[in-house]
Scaffold this active site. Structure first.
Site, PDB file in Angstrom:
ATOM      1  N   LYS A  49       5.690   4.233  -9.851  1.00 31.48           N
ATOM      2  CA  LYS A  49       4.355   4.225  -9.222  1.00 31.48           C
ATOM      3  C   LYS A  49       3.251   4.074 -10.271  1.00 31.48           C
ATOM      4  O   LYS A  49       2.299   3.317 -10.060  1.00 31.48           O
ATOM      5  CB  LYS A  49       4.169   5.499  -8.396  1.00 31.48           C
TER       6      LYS A  49
ATOM      7  N   GLU B 184       0.824  -1.224   0.000  1.00 34.72           N
ATOM      8  CA  GLU B 184       0.000   0.000   0.000  1.00 34.72           C
ATOM      9  C   GLU B 184       0.854   1.268   0.000  1.00 34.72           C
ATOM     10  O   GLU B 184       0.538   2.239  -0.688  1.00 34.72           O
ATOM     11  CB  GLU B 184      -0.929  -0.005   1.223  1.00 34.72           C
TER      12      GLU B 184
HETATM   13  N1  HSE Z   1      10.461  10.129  -2.654  1.00 37.77           N
HETATM   14  C1  HSE Z   1       9.084   9.758  -2.696  1.00 37.77           C
HETATM   15  C2  HSE Z   1       8.245  10.977  -2.942  1.00 37.77           C
HETATM   16  C3  HSE Z   1       8.688   9.086  -1.407  1.00 37.77           C
HETATM   17  O1  HSE Z   1       8.753  12.089  -2.733  1.00 37.77           O
HETATM   18  O2  HSE Z   1       7.094  10.864  -3.343  1.00 37.77           O
HETATM   19  C4  HSE Z   1       7.277   8.551  -1.441  1.00 37.77           C
HETATM   20  O3  HSE Z   1       7.173   7.461  -2.313  1.00 37.77           O
END
Ligand code: HSE
Ligand code: NDP
Length: 402
Positions: free
Chosen positions: A200, A124
């Protein structure tokens, strides 16, 4: 009582231990039994920690302990996180993670091992930090064919853009502050060059399509080329500039995904997402548009998602929750020719030269001296490249969202 381990005692790991320790009764109530942290694995020493006896540098202490049923992998990086996770799943322990690089790279295999061994691999926190989005996608939205996903998926870059625009901070100072607050990746190039957001959107695309979408196939641009002049033009156009992860699921089963800075009209809900906040808009064929919003990075928001996964894993001991995607038979990547974007372009050429290169463009008034700035009609990549090749210079070229 369930026994757990945490691998990596950095920003996220510290938060996970903190929540498990401070909210014991809440965690116990949710899980149906107390969860006791028996080991914390880290390569550093923590001699002043009040529970220093929990720390180990030997992964085998966790692997070989039959009492451990769930492990939080919050070390980051691919190796040895991959080898550790695989060994734990194979030994019948559930693993939860915030490590999007690992999920995007080895998720297909690790999810398959989890299914085979009747344990769980939950992730998650790997997308959107503390925002619930993975579980809603594989539970609440499963009645839908997902048509589109668009989101602000990186807290560091959203924070940097916001600090530059609202406080006039330099790029370097804003990045340094994001690092101090624990938002940035160990190598912040992953944030500012768009690779983190790319991993992502690859995870979300794989989950939505049920087929592995390889992040190496996703065109990715970061925010390093964005200037304050671009930001001022965006304001004149009634827009803001955000780093967007975007995926569209075509009827032929192919997936078009991209990560790039885009101009967003201020009327779009994504335009008001500032600082470290993230937001993800998902369009399903039955539900229509839904949006998830919250802190996309940071210690406690991320740990909140990791601990929730630990609780869910304890609630589902020896019951695999069928989250998976498979390797596709062939290539499912849609071509950049399958998607059209309008483009905001700045050039040193005259308006006349612009009109000769691009039909139906809209000029921005009050352009900086000796340049033309305009927005094209929606174009494929080939069409925009063709127009640009007719100009003698291009200062900026930014897609327009929507
Ligand atoms: N480095 C990532 C960001 C951390 O700034 O979104 C969260 O996944
Ligand atoms: P940190 O660097 O703060 O923490 C990682 C910890 O793991 C460090 O203490 C590190 O030790 C330790 N570690 C690294 N390798 C090993 C190893 N082989 N054995 C044991 N310990 C090891 O990272 P974060 O907590 O910020 O991030 C962890 C993961 O979560 C990453 O995948 C990140 O992308 C992800 N994430 C982070 C978010 C955030 O806001 N920070 C949000 C969402 C996801 P040492 O420092 O000595 O190397």
């Amino acid at each position: 009582m369930a026994k757990a381990a945490i691998m990596g005692f950095g920003t996220v790991g510290g938060g996970v231990y903190g929540i498990m320790d401070d909210s014991r009764s809440r965690v116990s109530l949710s899980a149906g039994e107390p969860i006791d942290v028996k080991y914390i694995l880290d390569i550093r020493d923590f001699p002043d920690h009040p529970r220093k006896e929990l720390f180990t540098k030997d992964f085998n202490d966790i692997l070989n302990d039959g009492e451990i049923t769930v492990v939080a992998e919050v070390m980051g990086g691919l190796h040895p996180a991959y080898e550790f996770t695989r060994a734990l799943l194979e030994s019948g322990k559930s693993v939860v993670t915030s490590n999007k690089e690992l999920v995007a790279t080895y998720g297909t295999e690790l999810l398959s091992i989890a299914r085979e061994k009747n344990v769980n691999y939950f992730f998650e926190a790997s997308v959107g930090g503390g925002i619930p989005v993975i579980r809603p996608m594989h539970q609440c939205l499963t009645a839908n064919n997902i048509i589109k996903i668009a989101g602000i998926l990186n807290g560091t870059t959203n924070y940097i853009l916001n600090e530059m625009i609202t406080k006039g901070k330099s790029f370097e100072d804003a990045l340094s502050d994001a690092q101090k607050m624990g938002y940035a990746e160990r190598n912040p190039a992953a944030d500012i060059e768009g690779h983190d957001a790319c991993r992502k959107i690859a995870i979300l695309s794989s989950l939505a399509s049920g087929k592995f979408v390889d992040y190496n196939d996703i065109p990715t641009e970061g925010i390093t080329e964005i200037t304050l002049d671009d930001v001022h033009y965006a304001t004149q156009l009634g827009c803001v500039i955000k780093l967007i992860g975007y995926a569209r699921f075509l009827e032929n089963g192919r997936v078009f995904s991209i990560v790039a800075p885009m101009l967003i009209d201020k009327s779009c809900p994504l335009a008001g997402v500032n600082g470290v906040m993230n937001a993800i808009m998902i369009t399903g064929d039955s539900v229509g548009d839904v949006m998830f919003y919250g802190a996309g990075a940071g210690q406690l928001p991320t740990a909140s998602a990791v601990v929730a996964d630990m609780i869910d894993a304890v609630k589902h001991t020896e019951r695999s929750k069928k989250i998976f995607w498979e390797k596709p038979d062939g290539d499912i990547t849609a071509s950049e020719e399958d998607e059209k974007f309008a483009y905001f372009i700045r050039t040193g050429d005259s308006a006349e030269a612009v009109r000769a290169a691009f039909k139906d463009c809209r000029f921005v008034e009050n352009a900086v001296a000796e340049e033309s700035a305009f927005v094209t009609r929606p174009l494929t990549k080939t069409e925009v490249n063709d127009g640009v090749s007719r100009l003698s210079s291009v200062i900026s070229r930014i897609r327009v969202f929507g």
